[in-house]
Design a protein around this motif. Sequence first.
Motif, PDB file in Angstrom:
ATOM      1  N   SER A 151       1.015   5.616  -0.486  1.00  0.00           N
ATOM      2  CA  SER A 151       0.135   7.002  -0.472  1.00  0.00           C
ATOM      3  C   SER A 151       0.017   7.778  -1.794  1.00  0.00           C
ATOM      4  CB  SER A 151       1.032   7.970   0.484  1.00  0.00           C
ATOM      5  OG  SER A 151       2.542   8.204   0.034  1.00  0.00           O
TER       6      SER A 151
ATOM      7  N   LYS B 125       0.899  -1.140   0.185  1.00  0.00           N
ATOM      8  CA  LYS B 125      -0.016   0.008  -0.121  1.00  0.00           C
ATOM      9  C   LYS B 125       0.864   1.288  -0.030  1.00  0.00           C
ATOM     10  CE  LYS B 125      -3.883  -2.037   2.634  1.00  0.00           C
ATOM     11  NZ  LYS B 125      -4.579  -2.055   3.948  1.00  0.00           N
TER      12      LYS B 125
ATOM     13  N   TYR C  53      -3.444   3.842  -0.708  1.00  0.00           N
ATOM     14  CA  TYR C  53      -3.731   2.842   0.657  1.00  0.00           C
ATOM     15  C   TYR C  53      -4.852   1.842   0.412  1.00  0.00           C
ATOM     16  CZ  TYR C  53      -1.557   7.054   2.836  1.00  0.00           C
ATOM     17  OH  TYR C  53      -0.864   8.330   3.086  1.00  0.00           O
TER      18      TYR C  53
END
Length: 296
Positions: free
Chosen positions: A47, A45, A81
């Motif tokens: 940003s 994940k 995310y």
Amino acid sequence: MEHDPGTNLRFKAFLDNESQDSVELALNYCGIEECRPGYHHSPPKRSIYLIHIILKGKGTLEIGDQTFQLGVNDAFLIPPYIKGSYKADREEPWVYMWIGFSGLKAYECLTQAGFGQQRLVRQVTCTKHLHEIIRKMLEIPQLTLVNELRRNSMMQWFLSELIQEYQTLHKTPDTYPYSMGAYVSYAKGFLVENYNKKVRVNELADQIGINRSYLAKSFKKMLGCSPQQFLVNLRMEKAVAMLKNTEFPVNQIAAEVGYENPLTFSKIFKQRYGISPKNYRASAATFPTAQDDRVE
């Protein structure tokens, strides 16, 4: 560009920049990848927003509880995310390019380009142009300010191609990215600067990037008049000031406020104030300007 037959990839080229989440729009990384049959990737994940566009072959994307079978010219988004994984087909492994970017305007750009939390996949027809842009980015990998600025400009061009294509195919009437107030403000500024020139409302709308009817609707809602009425009011206000404060002949004043034909100017002036420009000047310097003719 790398070529390592010992890895899971046949061909891979990429750039990786530091995170720049705080700026309006910035490239984080990009690349082109030619996968081996069955190659599977499950990135962590992140940003940032990550877009892949398939150049050749096919494969499978799994994201959340959704599975997509994708092929040439399909593009898919992995939002920040969100966990996603993708796998190349064993018979026709895909070749794809990718671009990761971040910034305060990233989400706005993606929505204008047809992506979103519920729209993770779309078809792309400008693949050739996008491929050329990624190639150019990869040709300047050095981490210098000059190259960073060039890569960011190319990344913005990349997004603009996606946005333009999507809006051309799916744009509905009167659907525009900015507020009515923004378009009216721009148009007002243009008219104030160019009131003494030949102005066509349809050309002004084209210059702004909207249609004439939407510009007229925006003016009516924001100012209570049409763009043409606003222009006439502005010209009449300028003419009144010149009649009061100068000794210019009427035909010169007509030209100064944008009328090639003095008779046309005099006719419009008389319709507006009930008196000719010549008689207005002679009558009284304190002749009031109609309240609704004042340009705010």
